[in-house]
Design a protein around this motif. Structure first.
Motif, PDB file in Angstrom:
ATOM      1  N   ALA A 172       0.830  -1.198   0.000  1.00 56.62           N
ATOM      2  CA  ALA A 172       0.000   0.000   0.000  1.00 56.62           C
ATOM      3  C   ALA A 172       0.861   1.244   0.000  1.00 56.62           C
ATOM      4  N   SER A 173       0.203   2.378  -0.150  1.00 57.72           N
ATOM      5  CA  SER A 173       0.896   3.661  -0.205  1.00 57.72           C
ATOM      6  C   SER A 173       1.148   4.249   1.175  1.00 57.72           C
ATOM      7  N   THR A 174       0.448   3.765   2.198  1.00 60.66           N
ATOM      8  CA  THR A 174       0.636   4.211   3.572  1.00 60.66           C
ATOM      9  C   THR A 174       0.591   3.008   4.498  1.00 60.66           C
ATOM     10  N   ALA A 175       1.044   3.198   5.722  1.00 65.92           N
ATOM     11  CA  ALA A 175       1.003   2.117   6.707  1.00 65.92           C
ATOM     12  C   ALA A 175      -0.414   1.950   7.246  1.00 65.92           C
ATOM     13  N   TRP A 176      -0.816   0.720   7.425  1.00 66.92           N
ATOM     14  CA  TRP A 176      -2.111   0.399   8.027  1.00 66.92           C
ATOM     15  C   TRP A 176      -1.906   0.069   9.491  1.00 66.92           C
ATOM     16  N   ASP A 177      -2.670   0.713  10.369  1.00 68.89           N
ATOM     17  CA  ASP A 177      -2.521   0.477  11.799  1.00 68.89           C
ATOM     18  C   ASP A 177      -3.456  -0.642  12.260  1.00 68.89           C
ATOM     19  N   ALA A 178      -3.288  -1.039  13.528  1.00 63.75           N
ATOM     20  CA  ALA A 178      -4.024  -2.185  14.056  1.00 63.75           C
ATOM     21  C   ALA A 178      -5.537  -2.005  13.995  1.00 63.75           C
ATOM     22  N   PRO A 179      -6.108  -0.851  14.395  1.00 65.16           N
ATOM     23  CA  PRO A 179      -7.570  -0.725  14.330  1.00 65.16           C
ATOM     24  C   PRO A 179      -8.123  -0.838  12.904  1.00 65.16           C
ATOM     25  N   ALA A 180      -7.420  -0.268  11.926  1.00 63.69           N
ATOM     26  CA  ALA A 180      -7.888  -0.341  10.545  1.00 63.69           C
ATOM     27  C   ALA A 180      -7.896  -1.781  10.044  1.00 63.69           C
ATOM     28  N   LEU A 181      -6.890  -2.555  10.428  1.00 67.44           N
ATOM     29  CA  LEU A 181      -6.825  -3.951  10.009  1.00 67.44           C
ATOM     30  C   LEU A 181      -7.829  -4.821  10.755  1.00 67.44           C
ATOM     31  N   LEU A 182      -8.053  -4.499  12.023  1.00 65.92           N
ATOM     32  CA  LEU A 182      -8.956  -5.315  12.831  1.00 65.92           C
ATOM     33  C   LEU A 182     -10.386  -5.253  12.313  1.00 65.92           C
ATOM     34  N   ARG A 183     -10.746  -4.180  11.625  1.00 66.97           N
ATOM     35  CA  ARG A 183     -12.075  -4.104  11.009  1.00 66.97           C
ATOM     36  C   ARG A 183     -12.306  -5.261  10.045  1.00 66.97           C
ATOM     37  N   HIS A 184     -11.205  -5.791   9.506  1.00 69.21           N
ATOM     38  CA  HIS A 184     -11.290  -6.909   8.562  1.00 69.21           C
ATOM     39  C   HIS A 184     -10.887  -8.235   9.216  1.00 69.21           C
ATOM     40  N   GLY A 185     -10.756  -8.226  10.534  1.00 74.81           N
ATOM     41  CA  GLY A 185     -10.379  -9.442  11.239  1.00 74.81           C
ATOM     42  C   GLY A 185      -8.936  -9.843  11.029  1.00 74.81           C
ATOM     43  N   LEU A 186      -8.060  -8.860  10.765  1.00 65.38           N
ATOM     44  CA  LEU A 186      -6.657  -9.128  10.459  1.00 65.38           C
ATOM     45  C   LEU A 186      -5.738  -8.450  11.461  1.00 65.38           C
ATOM     46  N   ALA A 187      -4.548  -8.988  11.592  1.00 71.27           N
ATOM     47  CA  ALA A 187      -3.544  -8.434  12.503  1.00 71.27           C
ATOM     48  C   ALA A 187      -2.203  -8.349  11.789  1.00 71.27           C
ATOM     49  N   LEU A 188      -1.484  -7.285  12.076  1.00 72.41           N
ATOM     50  CA  LEU A 188      -0.174  -7.058  11.455  1.00 72.41           C
ATOM     51  C   LEU A 188       0.895  -7.907  12.128  1.00 72.41           C
ATOM     52  N   GLN A 189       1.699  -8.592  11.316  1.00 75.56           N
ATOM     53  CA  GLN A 189       2.824  -9.381  11.819  1.00 75.56           C
ATOM     54  C   GLN A 189       4.166  -8.737  11.488  1.00 75.56           C
ATOM     55  N   ARG A 190       4.286  -8.165  10.296  1.00 75.53           N
ATOM     56  CA  ARG A 190       5.531  -7.535   9.868  1.00 75.53           C
ATOM     57  C   ARG A 190       5.192  -6.311   9.022  1.00 75.53           C
ATOM     58  N   HIS A 191       6.100  -5.339   9.030  1.00 78.97           N
ATOM     59  CA  HIS A 191       5.906  -4.134   8.221  1.00 78.97           C
ATOM     60  C   HIS A 191       7.256  -3.638   7.738  1.00 78.97           C
ATOM     61  N   LEU A 192       7.290  -3.177   6.503  1.00 76.60           N
ATOM     62  CA  LEU A 192       8.507  -2.616   5.913  1.00 76.60           C
ATOM     63  C   LEU A 192       8.116  -1.418   5.064  1.00 76.60           C
ATOM     64  N   LYS A 193       8.870  -0.332   5.181  1.00 81.65           N
ATOM     65  CA  LYS A 193       8.707   0.806   4.288  1.00 81.65           C
ATOM     66  C   LYS A 193       9.929   0.877   3.394  1.00 81.65           C
ATOM     67  N   ALA A 194       9.695   0.924   2.088  1.00 80.96           N
ATOM     68  CA  ALA A 194      10.775   1.035   1.110  1.00 80.96           C
ATOM     69  C   ALA A 194      10.360   2.065   0.082  1.00 80.96           C
ATOM     70  N   GLY A 195      10.909   3.265   0.189  1.00 81.86           N
ATOM     71  CA  GLY A 195      10.494   4.336  -0.706  1.00 81.86           C
ATOM     72  C   GLY A 195       9.034   4.681  -0.484  1.00 81.86           C
ATOM     73  N   ALA A 196       8.249   4.641  -1.559  1.00 82.88           N
ATOM     74  CA  ALA A 196       6.825   4.967  -1.469  1.00 82.88           C
ATOM     75  C   ALA A 196       5.966   3.763  -1.121  1.00 82.88           C
ATOM     76  N   VAL A 197       6.577   2.616  -0.891  1.00 85.70           N
ATOM     77  CA  VAL A 197       5.847   1.371  -0.671  1.00 85.70           C
ATOM     78  C   VAL A 197       5.844   0.995   0.803  1.00 85.70           C
TER      79      VAL A 197
END
Length: 211
Positions: A172-197
């Motif tokens: 995605a173009s921005t980072a997704w936080d825990a509440p935004a993901l939890l709306r879909h029943g998902l949880a973040l395990q890993r995150h990486l920012k590389a340039g615009a990604v």
């Protein structure tokens, strides 16, 4: 590898390729039986292949051996994500793409590689996800065009098809936080920012965190 710290900015669908930064005319498979195979990048609107650094990190997170996995790459584009999984042993890989020219290129590439476990389907990513059997996929790749505003719809369609212990990759173009993901029943395990990604590795929120 990077782990999220604190609350990230809310998701947005307005991310675009930075001015002056072109798209490469080819990318390469990084590991597995087709390592260093070149994948052409067509000059098509919205086509933005996942950077090599991001793919390398993603498959370090997942592990190098995906033997037996069932995978769906539903905004396939160049096919780099799904073919990387197949190269590392995935048993079934579905590549979904709506652009007819890209579909033709993917089918030619799959034939050249003799990738018997890879299937190319022309269609709408969201419709295909909704038609997949529940809990049928060990790994789903979501890399929609940043400007299309499809992130929420794609997450909602993809979450039900994850098998127990399955993984979902979101680019995605921005980072997704825990509440935004939890709306879909998902949880973040890993995150990486590389340039615009922003690369996110997710799993179902009702499962224990990965070690």
């Amino acid at each position: 590898m990077a782990f999220p710290s604190g609350r990230a900015s809310p998701p947005s669908s307005t991310g675009r390729r930075p001015a002056g930064r072109g798209v490469p005319n080819e990318v390469r498979i990084i590991g597995g039986q087709w390592k260093r195979t070149r994948l052409p990048v067509a000059d098509r609107p919205g086509l933005r292949p996942t950077p090599d650094r991001v793919r390398e990190t993603l498959f370090n997170w997942l592990g190098q051996d995906l033997s037996g996995w069932r995978c769906a790459d539903v905004f396939a584009g160049t096919g780099a994500l799904g073919l990387e999984a197949a190269s590392r042993g995935a048993a079934e890989v579905l590549l979904v793409e709506q652009d007819a020219q890209l579909v033709d290129g993917l089918r030619a590439l799959v034939a050249r590689l003799q990738a018997s476990g890879v299937r190319v389907q022309r269609g709408n990513a969201l419709s295909v996800l909704r038609d997949l059997a529940p809990a049928s996929q060990d790994l789903v790749f979501l890399d929609p065009p940043f400007e299309a505003g499809l992130f929420d719809k794609a997450l909602a369609a993809a979450a039900p098809v994850l098998a127990p212990g399955g993984w979902l990759y979101l680019e995605a173009s921005t980072a997704w936080d825990a509440p935004a993901l939890l709306r879909h029943g998902l949880a973040l395990q890993r995150h990486l920012k590389a340039g615009a990604v922003h690369a996110h590795l997710l799993r179902r929120a009702d499962e224990p965190p990965a070690s």
